[in-house]
Structures are given as C-alpha cells and as structure tokens.
Design an enzyme around this catalytic site. Sequence first.
Site, PDB file in Angstrom:
ATOM      1  N   LYS A  95      20.254  17.042  -3.195  1.00  0.00           N
ATOM      2  CA  LYS A  95      19.997  15.598  -3.151  1.00  0.00           C
ATOM      3  C   LYS A  95      20.671  14.904  -4.337  1.00  0.00           C
ATOM      4  O   LYS A  95      20.183  14.953  -5.465  1.00  0.00           O
ATOM      5  CB  LYS A  95      18.488  15.312  -3.165  1.00  0.00           C
TER       6      LYS A  95
ATOM      7  N   PRO B  74       0.798  -1.197   0.000  1.00  0.00           N
ATOM      8  CA  PRO B  74       0.000   0.000   0.000  1.00  0.00           C
ATOM      9  C   PRO B  74       0.846   1.268   0.000  1.00  0.00           C
ATOM     10  O   PRO B  74       1.697   1.447   0.858  1.00  0.00           O
ATOM     11  CB  PRO B  74      -0.800  -0.101   1.285  1.00  0.00           C
ATOM     12  N   GLU B  75       0.579   2.116  -0.931  1.00  0.00           N
ATOM     13  CA  GLU B  75       1.137   3.465  -0.937  1.00  0.00           C
ATOM     14  C   GLU B  75       0.028   4.388  -0.428  1.00  0.00           C
ATOM     15  O   GLU B  75      -0.998   3.921   0.037  1.00  0.00           O
ATOM     16  CB  GLU B  75       1.609   3.832  -2.357  1.00  0.00           C
TER      17      GLU B  75
ATOM     18  N   HIS C  49      -2.309 -16.088   8.598  1.00  0.00           N
ATOM     19  CA  HIS C  49      -1.613 -14.809   8.753  1.00  0.00           C
ATOM     20  C   HIS C  49      -2.445 -13.723   9.430  1.00  0.00           C
ATOM     21  O   HIS C  49      -2.121 -12.553   9.321  1.00  0.00           O
ATOM     22  CB  HIS C  49      -1.082 -14.285   7.409  1.00  0.00           C
TER      23      HIS C  49
ATOM     24  N   ARG D  75       3.560 -11.217   5.074  1.00  0.00           N
ATOM     25  CA  ARG D  75       5.012 -11.052   5.196  1.00  0.00           C
ATOM     26  C   ARG D  75       5.448 -10.439   6.519  1.00  0.00           C
ATOM     27  O   ARG D  75       6.636 -10.415   6.820  1.00  0.00           O
ATOM     28  CB  ARG D  75       5.527 -10.207   4.018  1.00  0.00           C
TER      29      ARG D  75
END
Length: 271
Positions: A151, A2-3, A88, A107
Amino acid sequence: MPELPEVETVRRGLEPLIRGRAIKSIRLGPQKLRVFPSSQRVAKIKDQAILAVHRKAKYLLFELEEFFLLSHLGMTGSWRMGGEQRKHDHIWLSLDNGQILIYNDARRFGMFDVLSKNQLRNDKRLSHLGADPVLDSQFNGDQLFSLSRNKNTRVKSFIMNQEWVVGVGNIYASEALFLAGIHPMQIASALTRKQAQLLARAIKQVLHEAIFFGGTTISDFKQAGGSEGYFQNLLLVYGRDKEVCVVCGSMIKSQAIVGRNSFWCPQCQQL
DNA sequence: ACGCGGCCCTGGATGC
DNA sequence: TGCATCCAGGGCCGCG
C-alpha cells in the site's frame, strides 16, 4: 460524521427501542439521500417485524423477517424516536406501538435502502469491507502488517480505507496513530511489523474506549436517545492543533493528509 | 491498477 | 448586520 463508535452507540441505543416491533408504515421525504429505495421496494416492508439491529462497518442493518434495511449516517445522519418535526427529516417509520422512528440528515450524505437477504449477501457496498477491529478476531497486527505491504499511501489514509479496516474515520485515525506513536504521513508499506502491532492495538483501544464513552460529539452527533457523546473530552490530538501534547508538552501539529485534516505530535510521532 | 482530488450537500464559524 | 469563504465525523467516481 459518525465513525464506528458513534454508529455502535446508535445501534445500542436503538435496538431496545424497536426490537420486536412491527413496521406499520414507512414514508420517505421528497429530497433523496445519496441512496434511496424505490417506493415499490419500500412497500414490501409493511407489517414486517424488526428482529434486530446490527452494525456492519459504519452501516446499520435493521433485520426484518424477510428484508434488511440498510442505513448509513453519512456525515450528519441520525435516528430518533418520535417527537416534534424537524428540518431535514427524511424517513418516518411508524411502529405498531404508535411510535415513529425518524431519520434526520442535514447534508444528505447518508444512505437508506431495502434489501432482500439475497441482495444483502451480494451487495458490493458490503462485500468489499475489511475486518472490524471491534467484532472480528482476525483483525490484528499481523493482518494489518500483511495488508500494508503493497500500500503506497500514507498510513493514515491506509487505516481509513474501509477495504482494509472498517470503522476508522478521520477522528480516530489521528487518535490511534498518536497512541501507537506513528507519524500519519508514514507510507503504509514501510510500517514495521512492530508498528503494525502497536497500531492494531491502538485502533482497538481507541474504538473500544470511544464506545464506552458514548462516541464523540463534535457538532451534531447524537445518540439514539438524543444525548451527546463524551469522548470529545478525551481526544488527545484531534482538534487540538497548537495545544500541548499531553505526553511530552510539544505543540500538536495539523495538516491535510490525502485531503483530510490530520493532527499529530511531532515529538511522539516521528517519521 | 492504484491513489488521489473532486464532488455530493447544508450549516456553523470566521473574516471583511 | 450582511455577505463571502472555508470547513466538517464519509464514500463514490473519474482521472492520470
């Protein structure tokens, strides 16, 4: 995983189901997530009402009367209401209406923590986060431009760093750079002001559109109600290597950049 | 001091 | 069919 759009989609689905409910009990499974609270800490949230569900970057924040539950979905985390037991499952929150909110995470890259309001304010995970392209008005091209000046990394990696901009992950980074016409390998400090403005606009656009369409389901993202997102059907470059660019017909390229697979059109996005 | 690579995990896809 | 290998939406940590 998920973003921002997927986390926001979960938040919007979850909040009406649990707002105003009190937590009767909480149970944690034997297998830990990356962050898991102690049982003493967990005991404190019994009988606390859930006042709201917020999103901070890619974190969900369940606001209780005196505490916050901090949840990060990692790559495969999901919350669902009740129903059958599944492999899970790791967290069970029993509510005062008899329903059970369950966290599942194959995971176990996810995090779950119980924080006091004071701890929340001082939490290092949350205090170093950049501007939110959806929630914060200070996110714009000028801000992105000034942040990028020193950066020395690829622009794709730059916009995925949550310290500068939050919410952009591997899918939407490729999508936003395509919309902005910027090559993902460009060095961030070499962005022009014009490019930074196009990029900020593209990031906002793709995140808003993805939220509108309920997020992107590649393999296992599910909305709070269990349905899939739709935005995977609208991706222009992510996962489309060797397909043709919708704008110019060139063949989409893919290559790992700073360790993450990246997709771009060599014609529309030139260095 | 910054940027990168490795790592934390499981499961699905692919290849032999 | 079975086994090995690789890859996946994230973020933390240690190294150079």
